[in-house]
Motif scaffolding. Structure first.
Motif, short mmCIF file in Angstrom:
data_model
loop_
_atom_site.label_atom_id
_atom_site.label_comp_id
_atom_site.label_asym_id
_atom_site.label_seq_id
_atom_site.Cartn_x
_atom_site.Cartn_y
_atom_site.Cartn_z
N LEU A 6 38.76 24.33 51.71
CA LEU A 6 39.28 24.35 53.07
C LEU A 6 39.09 22.95 53.62
CD1 LEU A 6 37.77 27.73 54.32
CD2 LEU A 6 40.13 27.30 53.70
N LEU A 7 40.19 22.26 53.90
CA LEU A 7 40.15 20.82 54.18
C LEU A 7 40.73 20.49 55.55
CD1 LEU A 7 39.65 17.90 53.24
CD2 LEU A 7 41.85 18.00 52.04
N ASP A 8 39.90 19.91 56.42
CA ASP A 8 40.35 19.49 57.74
C ASP A 8 41.24 18.26 57.61
OD1 ASP A 8 40.52 19.44 60.54
OD2 ASP A 8 38.80 18.09 60.71
N ILE A 9 42.28 18.17 58.42
CA ILE A 9 43.19 17.02 58.36
C ILE A 9 42.60 15.80 59.05
CG2 ILE A 9 45.41 16.11 59.18
CD1 ILE A 9 46.67 18.75 58.50
N TRP A 10 42.09 16.01 60.27
CA TRP A 10 41.61 14.87 61.04
C TRP A 10 40.11 14.67 60.84
CZ3 TRP A 10 45.59 12.17 62.06
CH2 TRP A 10 46.79 12.79 62.41
N MET A 11 39.75 13.61 60.10
CA MET A 11 38.35 13.27 59.86
C MET A 11 38.16 11.78 60.10
SD MET A 11 37.24 15.64 56.60
CE MET A 11 38.39 14.88 55.45
N PRO A 12 36.95 11.34 60.44
CA PRO A 12 36.73 9.96 60.86
C PRO A 12 36.91 8.89 59.79
CG PRO A 12 34.65 11.14 60.71
CD PRO A 12 35.73 12.15 60.57
N ASP A 13 36.56 9.19 58.55
CA ASP A 13 36.64 8.13 57.53
C ASP A 13 37.99 8.14 56.81
OD1 ASP A 13 36.10 10.54 56.31
OD2 ASP A 13 34.69 9.72 54.86
N THR A 14 38.25 9.19 56.10
CA THR A 14 39.52 9.38 55.39
C THR A 14 40.09 10.72 55.82
OG1 THR A 14 38.71 8.13 53.47
CG2 THR A 14 40.63 9.55 53.13
N ASP A 15 41.35 10.74 56.26
CA ASP A 15 41.91 12.00 56.73
C ASP A 15 42.19 12.93 55.54
OD1 ASP A 15 45.02 11.95 56.07
OD2 ASP A 15 44.43 9.94 56.68
N GLY A 16 42.33 14.22 55.87
CA GLY A 16 42.50 15.22 54.83
C GLY A 16 43.74 15.05 53.98
N VAL A 17 44.84 14.61 54.58
CA VAL A 17 46.08 14.42 53.82
C VAL A 17 45.90 13.29 52.79
CG1 VAL A 17 48.51 13.76 53.95
CG2 VAL A 17 47.56 15.33 55.65
N SER A 18 45.23 12.22 53.20
CA SER A 18 44.97 11.12 52.27
C SER A 18 44.08 11.56 51.12
CB SER A 18 44.32 9.95 53.00
OG SER A 18 45.19 9.40 53.97
N LEU A 19 43.07 12.38 51.43
CA LEU A 19 42.19 12.89 50.37
C LEU A 19 42.97 13.81 49.43
CD1 LEU A 19 39.39 13.10 49.14
CD2 LEU A 19 38.88 14.95 50.75
N LEU A 20 43.86 14.63 50.00
CA LEU A 20 44.69 15.51 49.18
C LEU A 20 45.56 14.68 48.24
CD1 LEU A 20 45.53 18.56 48.84
CD2 LEU A 20 47.43 18.04 50.39
N LYS A 21 46.17 13.61 48.76
CA LYS A 21 46.99 12.72 47.93
C LYS A 21 46.15 12.11 46.82
CE LYS A 21 50.33 11.14 51.41
NZ LYS A 21 50.76 9.96 52.23
N GLU A 22 44.93 11.70 47.16
CA GLU A 22 44.03 11.08 46.18
C GLU A 22 43.74 12.05 45.04
OE1 GLU A 22 39.34 10.15 46.30
OE2 GLU A 22 40.49 9.21 47.91
N TRP A 23 43.41 13.29 45.38
CA TRP A 23 43.13 14.29 44.35
C TRP A 23 44.37 14.57 43.51
CZ3 TRP A 23 39.96 18.05 47.96
CH2 TRP A 23 38.62 17.62 47.99
N SER A 24 45.51 14.66 44.18
CA SER A 24 46.75 14.96 43.47
C SER A 24 47.12 13.86 42.49
CB SER A 24 47.89 15.16 44.49
OG SER A 24 49.12 15.43 43.83
N SER A 25 47.04 12.60 42.93
CA SER A 25 47.45 11.48 42.08
C SER A 25 46.49 11.24 40.92
CB SER A 25 47.58 10.20 42.91
OG SER A 25 46.33 9.84 43.48
N SER A 26 45.22 11.66 41.10
CA SER A 26 44.22 11.44 40.05
C SER A 26 44.06 12.64 39.11
CB SER A 26 42.86 11.12 40.69
OG SER A 26 42.36 12.23 41.41
N GLY A 27 44.83 13.68 39.36
CA GLY A 27 44.73 14.88 38.52
C GLY A 27 43.57 15.78 38.88
N ALA A 28 42.94 15.54 40.05
CA ALA A 28 41.78 16.34 40.46
C ALA A 28 42.16 17.54 41.31
CB ALA A 28 40.80 15.46 41.24
N LEU A 29 43.46 17.72 41.57
CA LEU A 29 43.89 18.84 42.40
C LEU A 29 44.10 20.06 41.52
CD1 LEU A 29 44.48 19.50 45.35
CD2 LEU A 29 46.88 18.96 44.94
N THR A 30 42.99 20.57 41.00
CA THR A 30 43.03 21.70 40.07
C THR A 30 42.69 23.01 40.77
OG1 THR A 30 40.73 21.27 39.46
CG2 THR A 30 42.43 20.25 38.10
N MET A 31 42.51 22.96 42.08
CA MET A 31 42.16 24.15 42.85
C MET A 31 43.09 24.21 44.06
SD MET A 31 40.37 21.32 43.49
CE MET A 31 40.15 20.22 44.87
#
Length: 231
Positions: free
Chosen positions: A50-75
């Motif tokens: 469960l991932l919040d979109i608005w966060m102070p360091d890195t927003d949730g959408v950016s983290l989602l992109k990071e996981w997706s591009s690195s192959g870590a979006l397995t869940m």
């Protein structure tokens, strides 16, 4: 029961979601920012995030992109926000988010979204098939065929859509076109399953009716198809 990672910078939200999901028998890990979420993802393999979109360091959408591009979006990942726009929700869905919950989150919507996400978790492919070991498969279509062969319910459901729908998954297409093809087949399948009921499709896909309608119009989905059944 599932291992669920809750990522939100608000202590009250983390505590509330943790309490509710613990009561449902799930094991909960908490993270208050993207750095902690990355660490938690590395430590284990959560069944759901469960991932919040608005966060102070890195927003949730950016983290989602990071996981997706690195192959870590397995869940499956459920995005959460009280201020996100429709475009943000659509973008997150295109990147790979399972669904979107708008804050304040009601108990009923939370539990339903979690149940649906866990029910549709794709079967994990062998490491070799994903290019992480000897005998890695280079042809991505072959990987998709393997997923169907493993009796993955979601993949089998898409296979039942017929040749026209399967053609939409041509992996030689540009990424945006390939995504649109998948999303169109996805929504057409659910429209057929729910007899064309926008209310039930919205519930099944985790989208608000307004978001859903605009999405279907954008993809050029025939809204009458569901009432005629699957081709």
């Amino acid at each position: 029961m599932a291992n669920i990672l809750v990522v939100d910078d608000e202590l009250g939200i983390r505590d509330l979601l943790s309490e509710i999901l613990n009561d449902e028998g799930h094991t909960i890990e908490l993270a208050e920012n993207a750095a902690q979420a990355r660490a938690a993802r590395l430590r284990g393999r959560p069944d759901l995030v469960l991932l919040d979109i608005w966060m102070p360091d890195t927003d949730g959408v950016s983290l989602l992109k990071e996981w997706s591009s690195s192959g870590a979006l397995t869940m499956p990942v459920i995005m959460m926000s009280g201020h996100a726009t429709i475009d943000t929700a659509v973008e997150a869905t295109k990147i790979g988010a399972h669904s979107f919950l708008e804050k304040p989150i009601t108990l009923q919507k939370l539990l339903k979204a979690v149940e649906q996400a866990l029910a549709r978790t794709p079967a994990r492919l062998p490491a070799a098939a994903l290019g992480r070991g000897p005998g890695a498969i280079d042809d991505r279509q072959e990987v998709a065929d393997m997923a169907i062969g493993q009796n993955n319910p979601a993949m089998l459901a898409m296979a039942d859509l017929g040749p026209q729908a399967r053609q939409a998954f041509d992996l030689n297409k540009p990424l945006r076109e390939a995504r649109d093809g998948f999303e169109k087949a996805y929504f057409e399948f659910h429209l057929a399953q729910e007899g064309g009921s926008m209310t039930r499709v919205a519930e099944q896909t985790g989208l608000e009716r307004t978001h859903l309608y605009r999405k279907l119009k954008q993809l050029g989905v025939d809204l009458g198809r569901g009432k005629r059944g699957l081709v």
